[in-house]
Design a protein around this motif. Structure first.
Motif, short mmCIF file in Angstrom:
data_model
loop_
_atom_site.label_atom_id
_atom_site.label_comp_id
_atom_site.label_asym_id
_atom_site.label_seq_id
_atom_site.Cartn_x
_atom_site.Cartn_y
_atom_site.Cartn_z
N ASP A 32 0.84 -1.20 0.00
CA ASP A 32 0.00 0.00 0.00
C ASP A 32 0.88 1.26 0.00
O ASP A 32 0.60 2.22 -0.71
N ASN A 45 0.39 14.91 -9.11
CA ASN A 45 -0.31 14.38 -7.94
C ASN A 45 0.30 14.84 -6.61
O ASN A 45 -0.18 14.46 -5.55
N GLU A 51 -7.81 12.27 0.72
CA GLU A 51 -9.03 11.68 0.15
C GLU A 51 -8.83 11.36 -1.34
O GLU A 51 -9.24 10.30 -1.81
N GLU A 52 -8.21 12.27 -2.08
CA GLU A 52 -7.97 12.04 -3.51
C GLU A 52 -7.00 10.87 -3.72
O GLU A 52 -7.19 10.05 -4.62
N SER A 54 -6.58 8.37 -1.68
CA SER A 54 -7.30 7.16 -1.30
C SER A 54 -8.18 6.66 -2.44
O SER A 54 -8.21 5.47 -2.74
N VAL A 55 -8.88 7.57 -3.09
CA VAL A 55 -9.75 7.19 -4.21
C VAL A 55 -8.93 6.65 -5.37
O VAL A 55 -9.26 5.62 -5.97
N ALA A 56 -7.82 7.33 -5.69
CA ALA A 56 -7.01 6.93 -6.83
C ALA A 56 -6.26 5.63 -6.61
O ALA A 56 -6.09 4.84 -7.54
N THR A 57 -5.79 5.39 -5.39
CA THR A 57 -4.96 4.22 -5.13
C THR A 57 -5.70 3.07 -4.46
O THR A 57 -5.16 1.97 -4.35
N GLU A 58 -6.92 3.32 -4.00
CA GLU A 58 -7.72 2.34 -3.28
C GLU A 58 -7.07 1.89 -1.97
O GLU A 58 -7.30 0.79 -1.49
N GLU A 60 -6.82 2.76 2.05
CA GLU A 60 -7.68 3.42 3.04
C GLU A 60 -7.06 4.73 3.53
O GLU A 60 -5.83 4.83 3.67
N GLU A 61 -7.91 5.72 3.82
CA GLU A 61 -7.45 7.03 4.30
C GLU A 61 -6.66 6.90 5.58
O GLU A 61 -5.63 7.54 5.75
#
Length: 144
Positions: A32, A45, A51-52, A54-58, A60-61
């Motif tokens: 991760d 980037n 948050e961005e 987390s969404v892009a890399t999957e 968890e925050e």
């Protein structure tokens, strides 16, 4: 010394030593981290928020925030990265507490020191007063 413990992430039994998770979860955390680091290393980037990312890399925050808190990802290089103050939950980039919580804590410590000094002076004054009350004076009635 290593002792048996359950992994807090998967529940698997492992020997707890310097590592706080089992080997499989540690490898997952390292994967991760590499995923997140590869993503934010790209120029476009670098200013991404947690948050961005987390969404892009999957990833968890909470895991990304932990990487920042552990100083594996430095906010100096990636200015939008932050984690939560341990006291109030405000987002910070260094230390354990935000400025307002630090100021409040320092103020409390100073007040405690002032109270302690005041109590000490009060006790000393009471001792002095007790000594004075134990002093006897004689008066010569016949002396003019």
């Amino acid at each position: 010394m290593a002792e048996p413990a359950n992994c807090p992430r998967c529940g698997k039994l492992f020997m707890k030593g310097p590592q706080t998770v089992c080997e499989a979860c540690r490898r997952k955390e390292e994967d991760d981290f590499q995923t997140v680091y590869k993503f934010i290393r790209q120029r476009e980037n670098r200013t991404a928020t947690v948050e961005e990312i987390s969404v892009a890399t999957e990833v968890e925050e909470w895991q990304i925030r932990r990487f920042v808190k552990e100083k594996r990802l430095h906010p100096a290089n990636f200015p939008s990265l932050s984690y939560e103050c341990e006291r109030c939950g405000a987002l910070i980039q260094e230390g354990r507490m935000c400025e307002s919580c630090n100021a409040e804590l320092n103020q409390g410590i100073q007040q405690h020191d002032r109270d302690k000094a005041l109590d000490s002076r009060k006790q000393q004054h009471e001792k002095d007063m007790n000594k004075k009350s134990m002093t006897y004076y004689s008066v010569d009635k016949y002396k003019k």
